[in-house]
Design a protein around this motif. Structure first.
Motif, PDB file in Angstrom:
ATOM      1  N   SER A   1       0.845  -1.139   0.062  1.00 39.14           N
ATOM      2  CA  SER A   1      -0.252   0.102  -0.038  1.00 39.14           C
ATOM      3  C   SER A   1       0.878   1.133  -0.228  1.00 39.14           C
ATOM      4  CB  SER A   1      -1.074   0.135   1.072  1.00 39.14           C
ATOM      5  OG  SER A   1      -0.089   0.130   2.461  1.00 39.14           O
ATOM      6  N   ASP A   2       2.209   1.206   0.393  1.00 39.80           N
ATOM      7  CA  ASP A   2       2.960   2.277   0.549  1.00 39.80           C
ATOM      8  C   ASP A   2       4.284   2.183  -0.542  1.00 39.80           C
ATOM      9  OD1 ASP A   2       1.672   3.849   2.437  1.00 39.80           O
ATOM     10  OD2 ASP A   2       2.294   2.309   3.812  1.00 39.80           O
ATOM     11  N   TYR A   3       4.550   0.705  -0.986  1.00 41.76           N
ATOM     12  CA  TYR A   3       5.773   0.622  -1.846  1.00 41.76           C
ATOM     13  C   TYR A   3       5.649   0.117  -3.037  1.00 41.76           C
ATOM     14  CZ  TYR A   3       8.100   2.079   2.705  1.00 41.76           C
ATOM     15  OH  TYR A   3       8.592   2.786   3.808  1.00 41.76           O
ATOM     16  N   ASP A   4       6.341   0.208  -3.937  1.00 41.60           N
ATOM     17  CA  ASP A   4       6.331  -0.322  -5.094  1.00 41.60           C
ATOM     18  C   ASP A   4       6.991  -2.092  -5.313  1.00 41.60           C
ATOM     19  OD1 ASP A   4       5.309   1.845  -6.592  1.00 41.60           O
ATOM     20  OD2 ASP A   4       7.286   2.880  -6.134  1.00 41.60           O
ATOM     21  N   LEU A   5       8.080  -1.971  -4.483  1.00 40.71           N
ATOM     22  CA  LEU A   5       8.685  -3.129  -4.658  1.00 40.71           C
ATOM     23  C   LEU A   5       9.227  -3.534  -3.155  1.00 40.71           C
ATOM     24  CD1 LEU A   5      11.078  -3.291  -7.709  1.00 40.71           C
ATOM     25  CD2 LEU A   5       9.128  -4.561  -7.306  1.00 40.71           C
TER      26      LEU A   5
END
Length: 487
Positions: free
Chosen positions: A392-396
């Motif tokens: 929900s906060d990070y791409d990877l």
């Protein structure tokens, strides 16, 4: 032909320019295999006659400029069925099995024009982490033949890493593509569950298994995944989601990408040389413009017990079909029907397969189902929620692929618990159905170290984009093992 100095794109250019034909390329590939495979023992079966005939047809048809894979050899893990070509799953129970149809991924590679040169060794029924559980031979690590290649796709990884092929297919149930890719210093991708059809893949854990490519570079990997992805009417778990071109965003630009590093994946259980390589990889991503923060996946520590209950339970159901009646090995001198079942399975299955069947059958039994299988399924949901919270906060997510470099042949084969713990960093990805990639991130005492990138479901593009940027900023993928003194 030197596969260490080429990739799929350069081979494609050579075919287009008529520097060599597909038949000549395939002949050279068999020469490489026969020279190098003596050291690593990656192949179980070669299909030279049919491969050369297919290559000749590709030459007659002509190589299309749009089709990068046409006319290029590939290897297939031997738990993926191939019509008329022996498929054993590295088990005595299927020692002489010749399928009457192709797996969907095999047909897709053929449609892309790739030439199947043979079948690659694995742990029996893909159950193992070292390719020491094969009924036929032990595959060796391409970098050090006293070390394991990882498993279960050890044959696929060793064949690519030793320069016998540019690409091979493996399967990943709990890390079986990524762990051998890490141990052999190549790129291995487990796609999102449902991205690639499982039709024709000999089943181990049906809610976990996925087919994926092993290659020397990130772009090569993306090209092969392009070819094998997509919905299949034969597999109701395959996704109808549109398949993007995974090579489209390989531009090296990851400025603004947000990457999380789980603290649970960097604890004292991870060898110091592996932790140091990952810390250096984090610094590289930050130099490339990504933001990297520590995150938490608290339930991931339960991944190994959850996996071995769920996977073994599914295996005990899937392997019921090997009964000595319909196909495969049948014991001699049997006296009655029960004898056929018991002796065929006792003699046909290896120790690790029997161990998992027994564990799975116990977990599904009436008196233990609630305490084991049901509880494992509930914790699996918590592991999935952990990933959802981070994404929900990070791409990877970035992490080590394995806790150490490749261990010695024979070191852990008699300690199942230690062997199972080798998958601790890869298993959560399968439980959550996420895509994961391992790529080279360093070396320690001459052995490769793998870095794992994990993306949200169906976000393989993001994973490839980040992996490509890291690969272009480092030289680890250019390092090659010495096999037969050629390098």
């Amino acid at each position: 032909m030197d596969y260490f100095k080429n990739d799929l794109s350069s081979i494609h250019a050579g075919l287009l320019n008529k520097d060599f034909s597909s038949k000549e390329l395939t002949e050279e590939t068999f020469k490489l295999i026969k020279a190098r495979d003596k050291k690593v023992a990656a192949f179980l079966t070669l299909d030279e006659e049919n491969a050369l005939a297919a290559a000749q047809k590709a030459d007659q048809k002509g190589i299309s400029a749009e089709n990068t894979l046409a006319g290029i050899p590939v290897g297939i893990k031997d738990n993926i069925v191939t019509k008329g070509l022996k498929t054993t799953a590295a088990s005595k129970i299927l020692g002489n099995f010749e399928p009457i149809y192709n797996a969907t991924v095999v047909d897709k590679l053929a449609a892309a024009g790739m030439i199947n040169v043979g079948k690659l060794n694995l742990d029996e029924f893909a159950m193992g982490g070292s390719t020491e559980n094969s009924a036929f031979q032990k595959t060796k690590n391409a970098w050090d033949q006293t070390k394991v290649p990882g498993g279960s796709s050890g044959g696929s990884a060793a064949a690519v890493a030793s320069g016998q092929l540019l690409a091979a297919l493996g399967t990943d149930t709990g890390g079986s593509i990524r762990q051998p890719a890490a141990f052999n210093g190549i790129v291995g991708v487990k796609p999102t569950y449902g991205r690639v059809s499982r039709y024709g893949v000999i089943a181990f854990g049906s809610s976990l298994d996925q087919v994926g490519p092993l290659t020397r570079t990130v772009k090569d990997n993306a090209l092969v995944l392009n070819a094998i992805s997509g919905h299949d009417k034969h597999d109701f778990t395959s996704s109808e989601r549109e398949v993007p071109d995974f090579t489209a965003k390989l531009d090296g630009d990851i400025k603004g990408m947000r990457i999380g590093v789980p603290k649970e994946f960097m604890d004292e259980g991870v060898a110091s040389d592996v932790r140091e390589a990952i810390q250096q990889a984090i610094a590289t991503f930050e130099k490339l413009g990504a933001t990297v923060d520590e995150v938490s996946l608290p339930y991931s520590k339960y991944g190994v017990p959850v996996y071995y209950i769920i996977a073994s339970s599914e295996a005990s159901s899937n392997l019921q079909r090997y009964d000595g009646i319909r196909y495969g090995f049948r014991a001699d001198d049997v006296k009655n029907l029960e004898d056929v079942y018991v002796r065929s399975r006792s003699e046909g299955f290896g120790d690790e397969v029997k161990r998992r069947i027994m564990l799975g059958t116990f977990s599904l039994s009436a008196g233990t189902y609630d305490a084991y299988f049901k509880k494992a399924a509930q914790v699996r949901t918590l592991i999935c929620r952990d990933f959802d919270n981070v994404f929900s906060d990070y791409d990877l997510i970035l992490a080590p692929t394995t806790t150490s470099t490749a261990f010695g042949i024979g070191e852990e084969i008699n300690d199942p618990i230690q062997m199972y713990m080798n998958d601790i960093l890869t298993i959560p990805v399968n439980l959550a159905g996420l895509p994961g990639m391992s790529l080279p991130a360093g070396f320690s005492k001459g052995l490769p170290i793998g870095m794992q990138l994990i993306a949200p479901q169906f976000a393989e593009e993001t994973m490839y984009r980040a992996g490509y940027a890291f690969e272009q900023a480092t030289d680890f993928h250019k390092e090659v093992p010495t096999i037969g003194g050629e390098n």
